[in-house]
Design an enzyme around this catalytic site. Structure first.
Site, PDB file in Angstrom:
ATOM      1  N   ASP A 130      57.221 -21.409  -7.655  1.00 22.86           N
ATOM      2  CA  ASP A 130      57.419 -20.010  -7.298  1.00 22.86           C
ATOM      3  C   ASP A 130      56.160 -19.416  -6.668  1.00 22.86           C
ATOM      4  OD1 ASP A 130      57.971 -17.321  -7.153  1.00 22.86           O
ATOM      5  OD2 ASP A 130      58.933 -17.206  -9.109  1.00 22.86           O
ATOM      6  N   SER A 133      55.547 -15.608  -6.958  1.00 20.85           N
ATOM      7  CA  SER A 133      54.918 -15.214  -8.223  1.00 20.85           C
ATOM      8  C   SER A 133      53.435 -15.543  -8.247  1.00 20.85           C
ATOM      9  CB  SER A 133      55.604 -15.910  -9.407  1.00 20.85           C
ATOM     10  OG  SER A 133      56.865 -15.349  -9.626  1.00 20.85           O
ATOM     11  N   TYR A 226      73.234  -5.323 -15.261  1.00 22.70           N
ATOM     12  CA  TYR A 226      72.815  -4.751 -13.983  1.00 22.70           C
ATOM     13  C   TYR A 226      72.547  -3.259 -14.140  1.00 22.70           C
ATOM     14  CZ  TYR A 226      74.292  -9.082 -11.866  1.00 22.70           C
ATOM     15  OH  TYR A 226      74.403 -10.406 -11.543  1.00 22.70           O
TER      16      TYR A 226
HETATM   17  P1  NAD Z   1      59.255  -7.442  -6.821  1.00 22.96           P
HETATM   18  O1  NAD Z   1      57.910  -7.716  -6.279  1.00 22.96           O
HETATM   19  O2  NAD Z   1      60.438  -7.632  -5.945  1.00 22.96           O
HETATM   20  O3  NAD Z   1      59.277  -5.918  -7.360  1.00 22.96           O
HETATM   21  C1  NAD Z   1      58.299  -5.467  -8.262  1.00 22.96           C
HETATM   22  C2  NAD Z   1      58.917  -4.614  -9.334  1.00 22.96           C
HETATM   23  O4  NAD Z   1      59.289  -3.345  -8.815  1.00 22.96           O
HETATM   24  C3  NAD Z   1      60.162  -5.176  -9.997  1.00 22.96           C
HETATM   25  O5  NAD Z   1      59.914  -5.379 -11.371  1.00 22.96           O
HETATM   26  C4  NAD Z   1      61.221  -4.092  -9.751  1.00 22.96           C
HETATM   27  O6  NAD Z   1      62.108  -3.947 -10.860  1.00 22.96           O
HETATM   28  C5  NAD Z   1      60.359  -2.877  -9.580  1.00 22.96           C
HETATM   29  N1  NAD Z   1      61.010  -1.735  -8.935  1.00 22.96           N
HETATM   30  C6  NAD Z   1      61.874  -1.743  -7.885  1.00 22.96           C
HETATM   31  N2  NAD Z   1      62.255  -0.474  -7.584  1.00 22.96           N
HETATM   32  C7  NAD Z   1      61.605   0.333  -8.453  1.00 22.96           C
HETATM   33  C8  NAD Z   1      61.586   1.755  -8.652  1.00 22.96           C
HETATM   34  N3  NAD Z   1      62.309   2.562  -7.884  1.00 22.96           N
HETATM   35  N4  NAD Z   1      60.811   2.252  -9.652  1.00 22.96           N
HETATM   36  C9  NAD Z   1      60.078   1.420 -10.437  1.00 22.96           C
HETATM   37  N5  NAD Z   1      60.057   0.087 -10.304  1.00 22.96           N
HETATM   38  C10 NAD Z   1      60.817  -0.452  -9.315  1.00 22.96           C
HETATM   39  O7  NAD Z   1      59.493  -8.196  -8.177  1.00 22.96           O
HETATM   40  P2  NAD Z   1      58.976  -9.614  -8.665  1.00 22.96           P
HETATM   41  O8  NAD Z   1      57.700  -9.439  -9.353  1.00 22.96           O
HETATM   42  O9  NAD Z   1      59.043 -10.553  -7.522  1.00 22.96           O
HETATM   43  O10 NAD Z   1      60.094  -9.969  -9.746  1.00 22.96           O
HETATM   44  C11 NAD Z   1      61.478  -9.797  -9.425  1.00 22.96           C
HETATM   45  C12 NAD Z   1      62.373 -10.367 -10.502  1.00 22.96           C
HETATM   46  O11 NAD Z   1      62.287 -11.787 -10.541  1.00 22.96           O
HETATM   47  C13 NAD Z   1      62.049  -9.915 -11.895  1.00 22.96           C
HETATM   48  O12 NAD Z   1      63.285  -9.698 -12.551  1.00 22.96           O
HETATM   49  C14 NAD Z   1      61.336 -11.056 -12.516  1.00 22.96           C
HETATM   50  O13 NAD Z   1      61.440 -11.100 -13.933  1.00 22.96           O
HETATM   51  C15 NAD Z   1      62.077 -12.196 -11.881  1.00 22.96           C
HETATM   52  N6  NAD Z   1      61.292 -13.420 -11.862  1.00 22.96           N
HETATM   53  C16 NAD Z   1      61.871 -14.578 -12.343  1.00 22.96           C
HETATM   54  C17 NAD Z   1      61.168 -15.764 -12.333  1.00 22.96           C
HETATM   55  C18 NAD Z   1      61.784 -17.018 -12.851  1.00 22.96           C
HETATM   56  O14 NAD Z   1      62.614 -16.993 -13.722  1.00 22.96           O
HETATM   57  N7  NAD Z   1      61.429 -18.145 -12.289  1.00 22.96           N
HETATM   58  C19 NAD Z   1      59.880 -15.801 -11.816  1.00 22.96           C
HETATM   59  C20 NAD Z   1      59.316 -14.608 -11.313  1.00 22.96           C
HETATM   60  C21 NAD Z   1      60.055 -13.430 -11.338  1.00 22.96           C
END
Ligand code: NAD
Length: 376
Positions: A130, A133, A226
């Site tokens: 990832d 991440s 959701y």
């Molecule tokens: P991202 O960079 O797309 O977004 C950052 C954060 O902004 C997110 O947590 C999102 O909920 C939040 N956000 C969006 N609109 C918002 C608003 N209006 N007000 C406040 N917050 C808001 O996110 P990311 O860090 O890439 O992670 C996205 C998802 O992927 C998460 O659910 C994370 O847990 C998941 N994830 C899963 C794995 C895995 O299982 N391999 C690894 C990394 C991330």
């Protein structure tokens, strides 16, 4: 004939990262691959050529573009670079499929197979691949260091002979990968941290890092885990609570993003004007339009004694570790396809199937294919 895996000296402005580090080069060679690198590829990230043992070298990008069966990249290739690829080549890297439609079309027309690291499914098995991440966690860490540098205050509480200094209040908006790393970094530096995210699943993660979750009193929880659409009244109530927390903070780090969409606007000019003089906002969504109304990507805007920083490509500012993590992500992605030194892709594997952007003259990723059609 064993597969030749290539890496370039990245050509995008201010890109200091490299797609292959010596440790990963060594692992690829042990998998039976040949590694071909453009001279100087890693030097801006702290990896001079001499550290890459066992690699073959090209004096220019053209030699790598022509010689690689599998090309590993950090930034998307330019149209000129794509034109130099062999049509049998495979490219793996960040592709920015939503933004770089001309490049995606060129990859398709060239007939190359391309995999976008942005499209690797976020399933448990693919965590080690990832790259979104790994690079986001670097941005979260750096954002707090920027805030600390810009603030005219200490982050920790200090008890000194000159009296007690109160700790800084730091607010993190968006508790995804970058936001959680920002919280952890700010806590290590002794700030008092609050955080907010629309996903209620983040509440426990925020708390476990020693920060307080901002409760807006509005639940967006719908059926099946959701979020549901909020009413206008609920949205206003949510923003009102958030505005008060922003106004009370010494530093705000925002990371809110929605994939493939402009960043949500969460900090208005009016709220900036309510912040104390000397306060700082670091907007990690600057490249996607910004979470703050006043953000300008790549600049520090000062408005009524409040600084709004809009950093771009923060991962490149920690290029040694960013490259190390990214190269490992690429290796973990490729490894299942390296069979006795040959590239053999199992298209039944959802990781390859879902992250494939183009192959055989077709755009495989549906949303990108639609965007391409719409652009024509
Ligand atoms: P991202 O960079 O797309 O977004 C950052 C954060 O902004 C997110 O947590 C999102 O909920 C939040 N956000 C969006 N609109 C918002 C608003 N209006 N007000 C406040 N917050 C808001 O996110 P990311 O860090 O890439 O992670 C996205 C998802 O992927 C998460 O659910 C994370 O847990 C998941 N994830 C899963 C794995 C895995 O299982 N391999 C690894 C990394 C991330």
């Amino acid at each position: 004939m064993s597969v030749t895996i290539g890496a370039l000296r990245e050509s995008a402005p201010r890109e200091t990262r490299v797609s292959l580090v010596p440790e990963v080069t060594d692992k690829l060679i042990r998998e039976g691959a040949r590694v071909l690198i453009e001279r100087g590829a890693g030097e801006r990230a702290g990896y001079p050529d001499a550290l890459y043992k066992g690699a073959s070298w090209s004096d220019d990008a053209h030699g790598v573009l022509q010689g690689a069966d599998v090309l590993l990249t950090v930034q998307p290739l330019t149209l000129d670079q794509i034109a130099q690829l062999r049509s049998s080549a495979t490219v793996v890297g960040f592709m920015q499929p939503y933004a770089r439609t001309a490049e995606v079309r060129a990859l398709k027309e060239r007939g190359v197979t391309s995999f976008a690291m942005e499209l690797v499914p976020r399933i448990s098995r693919a965590q080690s691949m990832d790259a979104l991440s790994s690079q986001a966690s670097i941005a979260g860490y750096k954002a707090v260091l920027i805030a600390a540098n810009q603030l005219q205050k200490f982050l920790p509480m200090l008890t000194t002979a000159a009296g007690t200094i109160r700790p800084a209040q730091l607010l993190v908006i968006g508790a995804g990968v970058a936001g959680l790393q920002a919280i952890a970094t700010a806590r290590r530096l002794g700030a008092v941290v609050e955080a907010y995210d629309v996903r209620s699943a983040t509440r426990e993660q925020v708390r476990s890092l020693g920060a307080k979750f901002v409760d807006t009193g509005v639940s967006a929880e719908g059926t099946g885990g959701y979020a549901r659409e909020l009413t206008a009244e609920e949205k206003a109530r949510q923003q009102e609570v958030l505005d008060a927390r922003i106004a009370a903070a010494d530093a705000v780090v925002t990371t809110a993003a929605v994939p493939g969409r402009p960043a949500p606007r969460l900090i208005s000019r009016a709220v900036i004007e309510r912040m104390r003089p000397g306060s700082v906002v670091v907007d990690l969504a600057a490249e996607q339009g910004g979470n703050c109304e006043l953000t300008r990507a790549g600049e520090i805007v000062e408005h009524q004694y409040v600084k709004i920083v809009g950093p771009v490509n923060l991962a490149a500012e920690l290029a040694y570790n960013a490259s190390e993590m990214y190269a490992r992500n690429l290796f973990n992605f490729l490894k299942p396809a390296l069979v006795k030194g040959e590239l053999v892709i199992d298209w039944n594997d959802e990781v390859f199937a879902q992250s494939c952007l183009t192959s055989g003259g077709v755009v495989r990723h549906e949303p990108t294919a639609k965007a391409l059609e719409a652009a024509q």
